[in-house]
Design a protein around this motif. Structure first.
Motif, PDB file in Angstrom:
ATOM      1  N   ASP A 193      -8.374   2.032  -7.550  1.00 33.76           N
ATOM      2  CA  ASP A 193      -7.237   2.762  -8.115  1.00 33.76           C
ATOM      3  C   ASP A 193      -6.793   3.850  -7.144  1.00 33.76           C
ATOM      4  N   PHE A 194      -5.494   4.141  -7.149  1.00 29.02           N
ATOM      5  CA  PHE A 194      -4.992   5.245  -6.342  1.00 29.02           C
ATOM      6  C   PHE A 194      -3.934   6.012  -7.116  1.00 29.02           C
ATOM      7  N   TYR A 195      -3.668   7.239  -6.680  1.00 29.57           N
ATOM      8  CA  TYR A 195      -2.739   8.149  -7.332  1.00 29.57           C
ATOM      9  C   TYR A 195      -1.320   7.816  -6.873  1.00 29.57           C
ATOM     10  N   VAL A 196      -0.574   7.119  -7.723  1.00 31.20           N
ATOM     11  CA  VAL A 196       0.748   6.606  -7.362  1.00 31.20           C
ATOM     12  C   VAL A 196       1.737   7.734  -7.094  1.00 31.20           C
ATOM     13  N   GLU A 197       1.723   8.782  -7.912  1.00 28.01           N
ATOM     14  CA  GLU A 197       2.680   9.885  -7.733  1.00 28.01           C
ATOM     15  C   GLU A 197       2.523  10.549  -6.363  1.00 28.01           C
ATOM     16  N   LYS A 198       1.283  10.747  -5.946  1.00 22.27           N
ATOM     17  CA  LYS A 198       1.047  11.366  -4.632  1.00 22.27           C
ATOM     18  C   LYS A 198       1.587  10.465  -3.524  1.00 22.27           C
ATOM     19  N   TYR A 199       1.360   9.155  -3.669  1.00 17.22           N
ATOM     20  CA  TYR A 199       1.886   8.233  -2.662  1.00 17.22           C
ATOM     21  C   TYR A 199       3.410   8.251  -2.662  1.00 17.22           C
ATOM     22  N   SER A 200       4.014   8.261  -3.837  1.00 16.30           N
ATOM     23  CA  SER A 200       5.472   8.251  -3.935  1.00 16.30           C
ATOM     24  C   SER A 200       6.086   9.478  -3.277  1.00 16.30           C
ATOM     25  N   LYS A 201       5.443  10.621  -3.414  1.00 13.72           N
ATOM     26  CA  LYS A 201       5.991  11.867  -2.872  1.00 13.72           C
ATOM     27  C   LYS A 201       5.596  12.106  -1.424  1.00 13.72           C
ATOM     28  N   GLU A 202       4.332  11.852  -1.076  1.00 22.58           N
ATOM     29  CA  GLU A 202       3.799  12.253   0.227  1.00 22.58           C
ATOM     30  C   GLU A 202       3.426  11.088   1.134  1.00 22.58           C
ATOM     31  N   ARG A 203       3.478   9.858   0.623  1.00 21.89           N
ATOM     32  CA  ARG A 203       3.083   8.664   1.376  1.00 21.89           C
ATOM     33  C   ARG A 203       1.627   8.730   1.830  1.00 21.89           C
ATOM     34  N   ILE A 204       0.800   9.341   0.968  1.00 17.70           N
ATOM     35  CA  ILE A 204      -0.638   9.435   1.215  1.00 17.70           C
ATOM     36  C   ILE A 204      -1.348   8.679   0.104  1.00 17.70           C
ATOM     37  N   ILE A 205      -2.231   7.766   0.469  1.00 22.57           N
ATOM     38  CA  ILE A 205      -3.013   7.053  -0.538  1.00 22.57           C
ATOM     39  C   ILE A 205      -4.251   7.882  -0.853  1.00 22.57           C
ATOM     40  N   HIS A 206      -4.299   8.390  -2.083  1.00 22.88           N
ATOM     41  CA  HIS A 206      -5.425   9.183  -2.574  1.00 22.88           C
ATOM     42  C   HIS A 206      -6.131   8.354  -3.641  1.00 22.88           C
ATOM     43  N   PHE A 207      -7.326   7.879  -3.338  1.00 20.48           N
ATOM     44  CA  PHE A 207      -8.063   7.044  -4.277  1.00 20.48           C
ATOM     45  C   PHE A 207      -8.609   7.888  -5.416  1.00 20.48           C
ATOM     46  N   THR A 208      -8.592   7.332  -6.627  1.00 23.28           N
ATOM     47  CA  THR A 208      -8.994   8.081  -7.819  1.00 23.28           C
ATOM     48  C   THR A 208     -10.285   7.565  -8.447  1.00 23.28           C
ATOM     49  N   CYS A 209     -10.921   6.580  -7.826  1.00 23.50           N
ATOM     50  CA  CYS A 209     -12.179   6.062  -8.360  1.00 23.50           C
ATOM     51  C   CYS A 209     -12.937   5.364  -7.237  1.00 23.50           C
ATOM     52  N   PRO A 210     -14.198   5.063  -7.458  1.00 17.92           N
ATOM     53  CA  PRO A 210     -14.940   4.273  -6.479  1.00 17.92           C
ATOM     54  C   PRO A 210     -14.377   2.855  -6.401  1.00 17.92           C
ATOM     55  N   THR A 211     -14.776   2.110  -5.393  1.00 19.57           N
ATOM     56  CA  THR A 211     -14.310   0.727  -5.263  1.00 19.57           C
ATOM     57  C   THR A 211     -14.818  -0.112  -6.429  1.00 19.57           C
ATOM     58  N   ILE A 212     -14.009  -1.106  -6.796  1.00 18.73           N
ATOM     59  CA  ILE A 212     -14.335  -2.017  -7.895  1.00 18.73           C
ATOM     60  C   ILE A 212     -14.566  -3.391  -7.271  1.00 18.73           C
ATOM     61  N   PRO A 213     -15.752  -3.969  -7.444  1.00 15.24           N
ATOM     62  CA  PRO A 213     -16.014  -5.283  -6.840  1.00 15.24           C
ATOM     63  C   PRO A 213     -15.178  -6.363  -7.522  1.00 15.24           C
TER      64      PRO A 213
END
Length: 95
Positions: free
Chosen positions: A27-47
């Motif tokens: 999962d990643f924080y969509v709003e941050k990506y939309s505004k800043e073009r930075i992918i900020h992950f919001t959880c650990p990886t999901i297999p």
């Protein structure tokens, strides 16, 4: 639609099928990506789920998640196109 346009370009050599393996999704924080073009992950990886393990030709793309896949390219060297069936992506020239 509210989705974040993402694009990976690739072109598969004629006569070959792209086969890949799903490594994980996250999962990643969509709003941050939309505004800043930075992918900020919001959880650990999901297999991948059991039915997603092994070599595949398609991958489920969930909203607000990044999929990591691994794929062998060759013997063709050159450009590759990532193909998608989400029609809204046409608006972002991703088809």
């Amino acid at each position: 639609m509210g989705s974040v346009p993402q694009c990976v370009k690739a072109v598969i050599h004629r006569g070959t099928d792209p086969i890949f393996q799903i490594l994980n999704r996250r999962d990643f924080y969509v709003e941050k990506y939309s505004k800043e073009r930075i992918i900020h992950f919001t959880c650990p990886t999901i297999p991948p789920e059991p039915q997603e393990r092994g070599l595949k030709e398609t991958v489920r793309a969930n909203p607000n998640q990044v999929n990591r896949i691994i794929m062998k390219f060759g013997p063709y060297t050159g450009y590759y196109v990532w193909h998608c069936h989400i029609l809204e992506h046409e608006d972002y020239e991703m088809m």
